[in-house]
Design a protein around this motif. Structure first.
Motif, PDB file in Angstrom:
ATOM      1  N   PRO A   1       0.804  -1.229   0.000  1.00 42.54           N
ATOM      2  CA  PRO A   1       0.000   0.000   0.000  1.00 42.54           C
ATOM      3  C   PRO A   1       0.834   1.273   0.000  1.00 42.54           C
ATOM      4  O   PRO A   1       0.302   2.362  -0.210  1.00 42.54           O
ATOM      5  CB  PRO A   1      -0.802  -0.114   1.296  1.00 42.54           C
ATOM      6  CG  PRO A   1       0.111  -0.855   2.220  1.00 42.54           C
ATOM      7  CD  PRO A   1       0.853  -1.836   1.350  1.00 42.54           C
ATOM      8  N   THR A   2       2.141   1.160   0.259  1.00 42.39           N
ATOM      9  CA  THR A   2       2.982   2.356   0.324  1.00 42.39           C
ATOM     10  C   THR A   2       3.448   2.807  -1.061  1.00 42.39           C
ATOM     11  O   THR A   2       3.945   3.918  -1.214  1.00 42.39           O
ATOM     12  CB  THR A   2       4.214   2.110   1.217  1.00 42.39           C
ATOM     13  OG1 THR A   2       5.060   1.123   0.602  1.00 42.39           O
ATOM     14  CG2 THR A   2       3.789   1.617   2.592  1.00 42.39           C
TER      15      THR A   2
ATOM     16  N   GLN B   1       3.010   3.947  -5.021  1.00 35.48           N
ATOM     17  CA  GLN B   1       2.052   4.680  -5.838  1.00 35.48           C
ATOM     18  C   GLN B   1       1.397   3.723  -6.830  1.00 35.48           C
ATOM     19  O   GLN B   1       2.069   2.937  -7.495  1.00 35.48           O
ATOM     20  CB  GLN B   1       2.769   5.814  -6.578  1.00 35.48           C
ATOM     21  CG  GLN B   1       1.840   6.765  -7.301  1.00 35.48           C
ATOM     22  CD  GLN B   1       2.585   7.979  -7.825  1.00 35.48           C
ATOM     23  OE1 GLN B   1       3.747   8.196  -7.482  1.00 35.48           O
ATOM     24  NE2 GLN B   1       1.933   8.774  -8.647  1.00 35.48           N
TER      25      GLN B   1
ATOM     26  N   PHE C   1      -3.007   6.417   1.304  1.00 31.39           N
ATOM     27  CA  PHE C   1      -3.791   5.312   0.753  1.00 31.39           C
ATOM     28  C   PHE C   1      -5.262   5.630   0.981  1.00 31.39           C
ATOM     29  O   PHE C   1      -5.719   5.724   2.126  1.00 31.39           O
ATOM     30  CB  PHE C   1      -3.408   4.002   1.448  1.00 31.39           C
ATOM     31  CG  PHE C   1      -4.029   2.777   0.849  1.00 31.39           C
ATOM     32  CD1 PHE C   1      -3.441   2.131  -0.226  1.00 31.39           C
ATOM     33  CD2 PHE C   1      -5.209   2.255   1.365  1.00 31.39           C
ATOM     34  CE1 PHE C   1      -4.006   0.989  -0.777  1.00 31.39           C
ATOM     35  CE2 PHE C   1      -5.787   1.121   0.830  1.00 31.39           C
ATOM     36  CZ  PHE C   1      -5.185   0.482  -0.254  1.00 31.39           C
ATOM     37  N   GLN C   2      -5.997   5.841  -0.117  1.00 29.99           N
ATOM     38  CA  GLN C   2      -7.420   6.148  -0.003  1.00 29.99           C
ATOM     39  C   GLN C   2      -8.204   4.845   0.116  1.00 29.99           C
ATOM     40  O   GLN C   2      -8.211   4.021  -0.799  1.00 29.99           O
ATOM     41  CB  GLN C   2      -7.917   6.949  -1.197  1.00 29.99           C
ATOM     42  CG  GLN C   2      -9.361   7.422  -1.029  1.00 29.99           C
ATOM     43  CD  GLN C   2      -9.751   8.481  -2.039  1.00 29.99           C
ATOM     44  OE1 GLN C   2      -9.540   8.305  -3.231  1.00 29.99           O
ATOM     45  NE2 GLN C   2     -10.327   9.579  -1.568  1.00 29.99           N
TER      46      GLN C   2
ATOM     47  N   ASN D   1      -3.409   4.273  -3.879  1.00 28.88           N
ATOM     48  CA  ASN D   1      -2.416   5.246  -3.417  1.00 28.88           C
ATOM     49  C   ASN D   1      -1.917   5.992  -4.650  1.00 28.88           C
ATOM     50  O   ASN D   1      -0.862   5.689  -5.205  1.00 28.88           O
ATOM     51  CB  ASN D   1      -1.268   4.533  -2.699  1.00 28.88           C
ATOM     52  CG  ASN D   1      -0.303   5.504  -2.040  1.00 28.88           C
ATOM     53  OD1 ASN D   1      -0.362   6.712  -2.276  1.00 28.88           O
ATOM     54  ND2 ASN D   1       0.593   4.980  -1.221  1.00 28.88           N
TER      55      ASN D   1
ATOM     56  N   VAL E   1       1.873   4.019   6.065  1.00 23.96           N
ATOM     57  CA  VAL E   1       1.270   4.917   5.088  1.00 23.96           C
ATOM     58  C   VAL E   1       0.029   5.548   5.707  1.00 23.96           C
ATOM     59  O   VAL E   1      -0.709   4.895   6.456  1.00 23.96           O
ATOM     60  CB  VAL E   1       0.913   4.162   3.782  1.00 23.96           C
ATOM     61  CG1 VAL E   1      -0.118   3.064   4.037  1.00 23.96           C
ATOM     62  CG2 VAL E   1       0.415   5.122   2.713  1.00 23.96           C
TER      63      VAL E   1
END
Length: 392
Positions: free
Chosen positions: A85-86, A88, A157-158, A151, A127
């Motif tokens: 998740p970190t 892009q 991270f949305q 992300n 994140v």
């Protein structure tokens, strides 16, 4: 003392304040014959261990192992591969990690929520989480969750959806010995300390409980410490004339043995508390009390999971619910029962204490996390709390 006088003169002693499943038969309605009680430990008692010897590196490994363990449960439940998740990413990905805060002080809030990854997934990096798309969530520090989201800029991270771990299964019935007693129910009383008032050490509440049990003669009495508490004002200030061990023998042990002699069929279960000054372990988890002996007196570890006539009862003598409620970040568009939600967290996280870092007033030994794990779903879960009593 004045407080003891008010306690003894209270007008609503032994009043039933609420009932759950009140349509079920009570013990006295079924018959007068003795109820057979069979207790079975479902986990080994906690053995004495060294504490205050934790090493930071070892603690980090233990916490990462637990993160990976719950992550595997999430992966198996949703059958999706995990992504970092970190990094892009313009496409929606599925990931997991431990909820944490961007600061070591203060309560978790919607702006400070972060996700800590495992070593394998993203080398333990964190994140920031953007929860703006969610209409419902319940999060707290230490909670391990699965997340679906993106992300896009590499900095946050949305979250599109939260995926919680599965609750444990029921224990295999072959490990249990079911005893029906001809349909006669087991009557059990449960009480949690402290068992004396703040301005004296006469233990009148414990004495009142014992007298009620002698009158009602329950099949089981479950007593949860603290019995002689380190936080009692007279003890914390040193205003006592006897040793705590002597106080325990004269005010607690004598009353319990008097109850056992007066009630020939009642069995008593005792769990310690971290505030018990006469117990060697002022932290969680705890081995059982020592030096108390009687054929119908059972000394349990804290926590414990036992079978009572084939019904699984799990007990943890620590106020996890109050700690969780204090740190929880919650949002919902529909009504949600708070206590049911908090209890569900314990089952989903498979531990009696899922909060991390722990509350300042609690001491948890990370090397003993296996002993506070919830391995199966209990029929009855008993946890004392500062909250008003409730049954769910």
């Amino acid at each position: 003392s004045q407080a003891t006088s008010r306690f003894l003169d209270r007008s609503e002693a032994h009043k039933i304040d609420g009932q759950y499943n009140e349509q079920l038969l009570r013990r006295g309605v079924v018959g007068d014959e003795t109820t057979r009680i069979e207790l079975k430990h479902l986990q080994k008692p906690i053995e004495p261990y060294r504490y205050m010897f934790e090493k930071i590196g070892e603690k980090a490994e233990i916490m990462n192992d637990r993160l990976e363990y719950v992550g595997q449960l999430i992966s198996s439940k949703y059958n999706k591969p995990f992504s970092n998740p970190t990094r892009q990413n313009q496409e929606s990905v599925f990931t997991f990690g431990r909820i944490c805060s961007d600061t070591s002080e203060g309560k978790l809030n919607v702006e400070s929520v972060m996700l800590e990854t495992s070593k394998v997934l993203a080398m333990g990096k964190r994140v920031k989480l953007d929860l703006s798309m969610l209409e419902n969530y319940s999060l707290f520090p230490g909670q391990i969750v699965g997340l679906q989201g993106t992300n896009r800029n590499g900095s946050a991270f949305q979250v599109e959806s939260i995926h919680l771990p599965p609750s444990p299964e029921k224990i295999n019935p072959t490990h249990l010995n079911f005893i029906s007693n001809g349909g006669k129910p087991v009557e059990a009383y449960t009480a949690a300390g402290p068992f004396t008032l703040d301005d004296d050490l006469s233990f009148k509440p414990l004495e009142s409980l014992v007298q009620m049990c002698i009158k009602e003669k329950p099949d089981l009495l479950i007593l949860l410490g603290p019995f002689v508490s380190t936080k009692h004002p007279m003890i914390s200030k040193g205003n006592i004339t006897v040793l705590p061990e002597e106080l325990f023998r004269e005010q607690v042990e004598v009353k319990i043995k008097y109850l056992l002699e007066a009630c020939s069929n009642t069995q008593v279960l005792i769990l310690p508390h971290a505030d018990d000054i006469t117990h060697t372990y002022p932290l969680f988890p705890q081995p059982p009390f020592k030096n108390l002996q009687h054929s119908r007196l059972h000394l349990l570890s804290n926590p414990s999971s036992i079978s009572i006539n084939g019904h699984v009862v799990s007990i943890a003598n620590i106020d996890t619910l109050f700690r969780l409620a204090r740190q929880e970040v919650f949002k919902s568009t529909v009504h949600s029962d708070r206590f049911s939600r908090l209890l569900e967290h314990l089952l989903q996280q498979r531990t009696y204490y899922p909060l991390f870092p722990q509350a300042e007033e609690d001491s948890i030994d990370s090397e003993k996390l296996i002993d506070i794990q919830i391995s199966w779903k209990p029929d009855i879960l008993i946890i004392p709390s500062q909250f008003k009593h409730f049954v769910k």
